[in-house]
Design a protein around this motif. Structure first.
Motif, mmCIF file in Angstrom:
data_model
loop_
_atom_site.group_PDB
_atom_site.id
_atom_site.type_symbol
_atom_site.label_atom_id
_atom_site.label_comp_id
_atom_site.label_asym_id
_atom_site.label_seq_id
_atom_site.Cartn_x
_atom_site.Cartn_y
_atom_site.Cartn_z
ATOM 1 N N LEU A 10 0.850 -1.189 0.067
ATOM 2 C CA LEU A 10 -0.113 -0.040 0.001
ATOM 3 C C LEU A 10 1.021 1.267 0.003
ATOM 4 O O LEU A 10 1.636 1.604 1.009
ATOM 5 C CB LEU A 10 -0.981 -0.052 1.323
ATOM 6 C CG LEU A 10 -1.638 -1.031 1.524
ATOM 7 C CD1 LEU A 10 -2.509 -0.902 2.733
ATOM 8 C CD2 LEU A 10 -2.760 -1.253 0.342
ATOM 9 N N LEU A 11 0.862 1.999 -1.038
ATOM 10 C CA LEU A 11 1.469 3.132 -1.038
ATOM 11 C C LEU A 11 0.979 4.455 -0.476
ATOM 12 O O LEU A 11 1.511 5.470 -0.436
ATOM 13 C CB LEU A 11 1.844 3.622 -2.564
ATOM 14 C CG LEU A 11 2.494 2.570 -3.176
ATOM 15 C CD1 LEU A 11 2.861 3.086 -4.693
ATOM 16 C CD2 LEU A 11 3.828 2.257 -2.780
ATOM 17 N N THR A 12 -0.410 4.395 -0.022
ATOM 18 C CA THR A 12 -1.242 5.402 0.827
ATOM 19 C C THR A 12 -2.046 4.688 1.731
ATOM 20 O O THR A 12 -3.149 4.289 1.647
ATOM 21 C CB THR A 12 -2.094 6.131 -0.162
ATOM 22 O OG1 THR A 12 -2.851 5.142 -0.950
ATOM 23 C CG2 THR A 12 -1.439 6.965 -0.925
ATOM 24 N N PRO A 13 -1.223 3.975 2.781
ATOM 25 C CA PRO A 13 -1.809 2.880 3.644
ATOM 26 C C PRO A 13 -2.690 3.632 4.762
ATOM 27 O O PRO A 13 -2.166 3.690 5.981
ATOM 28 C CB PRO A 13 -0.550 2.323 4.494
ATOM 29 C CG PRO A 13 0.431 3.437 4.196
ATOM 30 C CD PRO A 13 0.246 4.168 3.024
ATOM 31 N N ASP A 14 -3.585 4.461 4.394
ATOM 32 C CA ASP A 14 -4.566 5.060 5.490
ATOM 33 C C ASP A 14 -5.344 3.799 6.321
ATOM 34 O O ASP A 14 -5.260 2.672 5.922
ATOM 35 C CB ASP A 14 -5.843 5.687 5.172
ATOM 36 C CG ASP A 14 -6.505 5.044 4.145
ATOM 37 O OD1 ASP A 14 -7.526 4.862 4.419
ATOM 38 O OD2 ASP A 14 -6.138 5.351 2.884
ATOM 39 N N ALA A 15 -5.594 4.138 7.604
ATOM 40 C CA ALA A 15 -6.475 3.002 8.235
ATOM 41 C C ALA A 15 -7.278 2.291 7.891
ATOM 42 O O ALA A 15 -7.564 0.750 7.863
ATOM 43 C CB ALA A 15 -6.650 3.399 9.766
ATOM 44 N N GLY A 16 -8.358 2.930 6.973
ATOM 45 C CA GLY A 16 -9.621 2.096 6.282
ATOM 46 C C GLY A 16 -9.061 1.374 5.315
ATOM 47 O O GLY A 16 -9.699 0.310 5.395
ATOM 48 N N LEU A 17 -8.112 1.835 4.350
ATOM 49 C CA LEU A 17 -7.624 0.728 3.552
ATOM 50 C C LEU A 17 -6.783 -0.612 4.151
ATOM 51 O O LEU A 17 -6.931 -1.664 3.600
ATOM 52 C CB LEU A 17 -6.662 1.623 2.532
ATOM 53 C CG LEU A 17 -6.114 0.996 1.094
ATOM 54 C CD1 LEU A 17 -7.256 0.468 0.367
ATOM 55 C CD2 LEU A 17 -5.201 1.928 0.297
ATOM 56 N N VAL A 18 -6.179 -0.113 5.084
ATOM 57 C CA VAL A 18 -5.337 -1.326 5.697
ATOM 58 C C VAL A 18 -6.320 -2.312 6.319
ATOM 59 O O VAL A 18 -6.336 -3.629 6.229
ATOM 60 C CB VAL A 18 -4.350 -0.880 6.816
ATOM 61 C CG1 VAL A 18 -3.916 -2.154 7.771
ATOM 62 C CG2 VAL A 18 -3.213 0.114 6.384
ATOM 63 N N ARG A 19 -7.583 -1.721 7.005
ATOM 64 C CA ARG A 19 -8.336 -2.691 7.529
ATOM 65 C C ARG A 19 -9.222 -3.251 6.381
ATOM 66 O O ARG A 19 -9.473 -4.714 6.659
ATOM 67 C CB ARG A 19 -9.625 -1.821 8.234
ATOM 68 C CG ARG A 19 -10.448 -2.711 8.992
ATOM 69 C CD ARG A 19 -11.353 -1.757 9.832
ATOM 70 N NE ARG A 19 -11.949 -0.745 9.160
ATOM 71 C CZ ARG A 19 -11.484 0.672 9.331
ATOM 72 N NH1 ARG A 19 -10.523 1.089 10.269
ATOM 73 N NH2 ARG A 19 -12.206 1.805 8.693
ATOM 74 N N ALA A 20 -9.566 -2.785 5.108
ATOM 75 C CA ALA A 20 -9.991 -3.526 4.228
ATOM 76 C C ALA A 20 -9.306 -4.637 3.623
ATOM 77 O O ALA A 20 -9.856 -5.721 3.391
ATOM 78 C CB ALA A 20 -10.543 -2.483 3.109
ATOM 79 N N VAL A 21 -8.073 -4.301 3.476
ATOM 80 C CA VAL A 21 -7.036 -5.323 2.863
ATOM 81 C C VAL A 21 -7.169 -6.496 4.065
ATOM 82 O O VAL A 21 -7.296 -7.824 3.727
ATOM 83 C CB VAL A 21 -5.632 -4.785 2.838
ATOM 84 C CG1 VAL A 21 -4.762 -5.887 2.573
ATOM 85 C CG2 VAL A 21 -5.710 -3.877 1.538
ATOM 86 N N SER A 22 -7.058 -6.148 5.320
ATOM 87 C CA SER A 22 -6.969 -7.455 6.255
ATOM 88 C C SER A 22 -8.172 -8.058 6.362
ATOM 89 O O SER A 22 -8.278 -9.345 6.353
ATOM 90 C CB SER A 22 -6.528 -6.775 7.712
ATOM 91 O OG SER A 22 -5.440 -6.359 7.707
ATOM 92 N N ASP A 23 -9.470 -7.354 6.086
ATOM 93 C CA ASP A 23 -10.613 -8.176 6.251
ATOM 94 C C ASP A 23 -10.852 -9.118 4.966
ATOM 95 O O ASP A 23 -11.655 -9.862 4.993
ATOM 96 C CB ASP A 23 -11.852 -7.197 6.355
ATOM 97 C CG ASP A 23 -11.909 -6.178 7.502
ATOM 98 O OD1 ASP A 23 -11.245 -6.698 8.474
ATOM 99 O OD2 ASP A 23 -12.620 -5.234 7.557
ATOM 100 N N THR A 24 -10.320 -8.800 3.997
ATOM 101 C CA THR A 24 -10.294 -9.704 2.756
ATOM 102 C C THR A 24 -9.288 -10.820 2.732
ATOM 103 O O THR A 24 -9.253 -11.832 1.630
ATOM 104 C CB THR A 24 -10.360 -8.814 1.356
ATOM 105 O OG1 THR A 24 -11.081 -7.892 1.577
ATOM 106 C CG2 THR A 24 -10.883 -9.498 0.335
ATOM 107 N N GLY A 25 -8.610 -10.769 3.843
ATOM 108 C CA GLY A 25 -7.769 -11.894 3.899
ATOM 109 C C GLY A 25 -6.615 -11.899 3.218
ATOM 110 O O GLY A 25 -5.533 -12.714 3.292
#
Length: 217
Positions: A10-25
């Motif tokens: 992630l080149l723009t790793p805001d918290a929402g994006l990090v959470r979405a990535v993790s939630d998708t496994g």
């Protein structure tokens, strides 16, 4: 043997994006320049052991794509439109060209046909008033659709928990239907008495590139 999780840089790793990535496994990683406290857009919740550091992040990204630095294990790179200009330039070079992916977005008439919208701009509720509409932001990576946020209308505040799952699956189904595999999308969904119904889809400025095994540029 345990399979390695798909890694997304992630080149723009805001918290929402990090959470979405993790939630998708998926496994979130990030990249920042040496001597800088945070990457563009903030570090979100990416742990230090998944943070790559280099004097020239743009060069690092090019080297990864060219397999000059084998063993990095990164499968995809993702960023929003607010990343550093040098990183955005590299990602545009790495991303698939329109000639390989087909025209996107489809014209509005074709999109309405795919979504089954018909002539009405949005489905009506039983009392003939327009159905309330929520807006769903997603980003797709290799055909996997990550839910970033749902903007609910005020009139549906008390129904959010019950409808969340139905809206999520409806949007994912619509993205599959139109063949959307990479990048951001905002989907407007009418909350009709018979269930959620997509009525409009608009691309958002997220760029995705594959850095999987065998990637060559």
């Amino acid at each position: 043997m345990m399979r390695k999780p798909c890694r997304v840089l992630l080149l723009t790793p805001d918290a929402g994006l990090v959470r979405a990535v993790s939630d998708t496994g998926l496994e979130a990683w990030t990249l920042r320049g040496a001597g800088t406290a945070t990457a563009s857009g903030g570090q979100g919740d990416v742990p230090p052991e998944r943070t790559l550091t280099d004097e020239d992040p743009a060069r690092t990204l090019r080297d990864m794509a060219a397999d000059v630095r084998p063993g990095h294990g990164i499968d995809f790179v993702l960023c929003g439109g607010d990343a550093e200009p040098a990183l955005l330039d590299v990602l545009r070079e790495l991303g698939p060209s329109p000639a390989r992916t087909g025209a996107w977005p489809p014209d509005k008439a074709e999109l309405r046909r795919l979504l089954g919208e018909g002539p009405a701009p949005r489905p009506a509720a039983a009392d003939d008033d327009p159905a309330p509409v929520c807006h769903v932001d997603t980003v797709s990576i290799g055909g996997m659709h990550l839910l970033l946020d749902i903007d609910w209308p005020d009139s549906r505040a008390r129904f959010r928990e019950a409808e969340w799952g139905d809206v999520r699956e409806t949007v994912r189904g619509a993205l599959d239907l139109i063949g959307h595999e990479s990048g951001g999308m905002r989907t407007s969904v009418a909350l009709t008495p018979t269930g959620p119904r997509p009525v409009e889809m608009v691309g958002t400025p997220f760029l995705v590139a594959s850095l999987g095994a065998g990637t060559t540029r």
